[in-house]
Design a protein around this motif. Sequence first.
Motif, PDB file in Angstrom:
ATOM      1  N   LEU A 141       0.830  -1.203   0.000  1.00 12.70           N
ATOM      2  CA  LEU A 141       0.000   0.000   0.000  1.00 12.70           C
ATOM      3  C   LEU A 141       0.863   1.250   0.000  1.00 12.70           C
ATOM      4  O   LEU A 141       0.571   2.232  -0.697  1.00 12.70           O
ATOM      5  CB  LEU A 141      -0.931  -0.004   1.217  1.00 12.70           C
ATOM      6  N   GLY A 142       1.944   1.214   0.786  1.00 11.65           N
ATOM      7  CA  GLY A 142       2.844   2.356   0.828  1.00 11.65           C
ATOM      8  C   GLY A 142       3.492   2.631  -0.516  1.00 11.65           C
ATOM      9  O   GLY A 142       3.570   3.787  -0.955  1.00 11.65           O
ATOM     10  N   HIS A 143       3.946   1.582  -1.199  1.00  9.56           N
ATOM     11  CA  HIS A 143       4.554   1.768  -2.517  1.00  9.56           C
ATOM     12  C   HIS A 143       3.535   2.295  -3.530  1.00  9.56           C
ATOM     13  O   HIS A 143       3.872   3.078  -4.415  1.00  9.56           O
ATOM     14  CB  HIS A 143       5.135   0.446  -3.018  1.00  9.56           C
ATOM     15  N   LYS A 144       2.290   1.899  -3.350  1.00  7.28           N
ATOM     16  CA  LYS A 144       1.248   2.275  -4.317  1.00  7.28           C
ATOM     17  C   LYS A 144       0.663   3.656  -4.054  1.00  7.28           C
ATOM     18  O   LYS A 144       0.495   4.460  -4.982  1.00  7.28           O
ATOM     19  CB  LYS A 144       0.129   1.220  -4.271  1.00  7.28           C
ATOM     20  N   ASP A 145       0.330   3.973  -2.811  1.00  6.92           N
ATOM     21  CA  ASP A 145      -0.515   5.130  -2.514  1.00  6.92           C
ATOM     22  C   ASP A 145       0.139   6.224  -1.677  1.00  6.92           C
ATOM     23  O   ASP A 145      -0.437   7.303  -1.527  1.00  6.92           O
ATOM     24  CB  ASP A 145      -1.792   4.683  -1.778  1.00  6.92           C
ATOM     25  N   PHE A 146       1.307   5.969  -1.088  1.00  3.91           N
ATOM     26  CA  PHE A 146       1.873   6.964  -0.184  1.00  3.91           C
ATOM     27  C   PHE A 146       2.539   8.093  -0.953  1.00  3.91           C
ATOM     28  O   PHE A 146       3.318   7.868  -1.877  1.00  3.91           O
ATOM     29  CB  PHE A 146       2.895   6.323   0.751  1.00  3.91           C
ATOM     30  N   ASN A 147       2.234   9.349  -0.540  1.00  5.62           N
ATOM     31  CA  ASN A 147       2.999  10.499  -1.000  1.00  5.62           C
ATOM     32  C   ASN A 147       2.966  11.555   0.093  1.00  5.62           C
ATOM     33  O   ASN A 147       2.025  11.633   0.879  1.00  5.62           O
ATOM     34  CB  ASN A 147       2.475  11.040  -2.336  1.00  5.62           C
ATOM     35  N   TRP A 148       4.021  12.374   0.141  1.00  2.00           N
ATOM     36  CA  TRP A 148       4.179  13.307   1.249  1.00  2.00           C
ATOM     37  C   TRP A 148       3.162  14.435   1.221  1.00  2.00           C
ATOM     38  O   TRP A 148       2.900  15.050   2.259  1.00  2.00           O
ATOM     39  CB  TRP A 148       5.607  13.869   1.256  1.00  2.00           C
ATOM     40  N   GLU A 149       2.560  14.706   0.072  1.00  3.24           N
ATOM     41  CA  GLU A 149       1.550  15.758   0.005  1.00  3.24           C
ATOM     42  C   GLU A 149       0.250  15.350   0.695  1.00  3.24           C
ATOM     43  O   GLU A 149      -0.539  16.204   1.108  1.00  3.24           O
ATOM     44  CB  GLU A 149       1.260  16.132  -1.458  1.00  3.24           C
TER      45      GLU A 149
END
Length: 256
Positions: free
Chosen positions: A49-57
């Motif tokens: 999930l982190g690789h797919k959906d995570f972004n700092w914004e």
Amino acid sequence: MREFPTPSFLASSLENSFNLKEHLQEFLNCDSQTLESNLETKQKEIIELGHKDFNWEEVSTFYREKVGELYLFELGAWHLSSYDYINDTLRLIADFAKGRVLDFGGGIGTHALGAALCPQVEQVVYCDINPINRDFVQYRAEQLGLSQKISCYVELPALETFDTILCFDVLEHLPDPSQQLLQFYQALTDEGKIILNWYFFKGFDREFPFHLDDPKTVDEFFHTLQSNFLEVFTPYFITSRCYKKQHQNEIAIAKS
């Protein structure tokens, strides 16, 4: 490696991580076999999930809305597999926690519960943006008879001060950890203590895609930490550290 002494008020709780498996099973309404399976497999899911959906914004949205129950399993598996380390962090809390305690980004509540059991602690303010985590910690506090001592919040209460601040495995998940340190400085009483750890590393196999590792931001974090806090010695062989405030006169002397 030797085992450090355990305060009597924590002794029985450390054996089973404050009944963590039992609490997870009851809160999630699942049988023991399902729980064990999820503890083993959900860590992989949250990495994906982190690789797919995570972004700092949209970091707050990720932890508030997207991780859901996955974070209970990921944190639960980490705490259960890191028994010795977690127990030493609880011993560290028992050594220094007093008065009003803030557990910032408190996850599944292990450290909030440990602090609430300390006789020198009057109140614990648990803070976490994930609603499932908050509900779980409220449930755990009720089961352990600590609901009168633990209050749950979404965000750091404005203009409140604390004698002890706890922040475990959180700073690397923030886009600006230096700013968070400065907020802690303002919220900490003059003689208070803050217990922190951090892990600014995405892993050798990129298994921590939601960890901050920008060199400039990390350098700024350490500069902010060293400019505002002094480390307090502790005997435990762990990455968690205890600090007290550097006051302005101490900072001036250090620079002279």
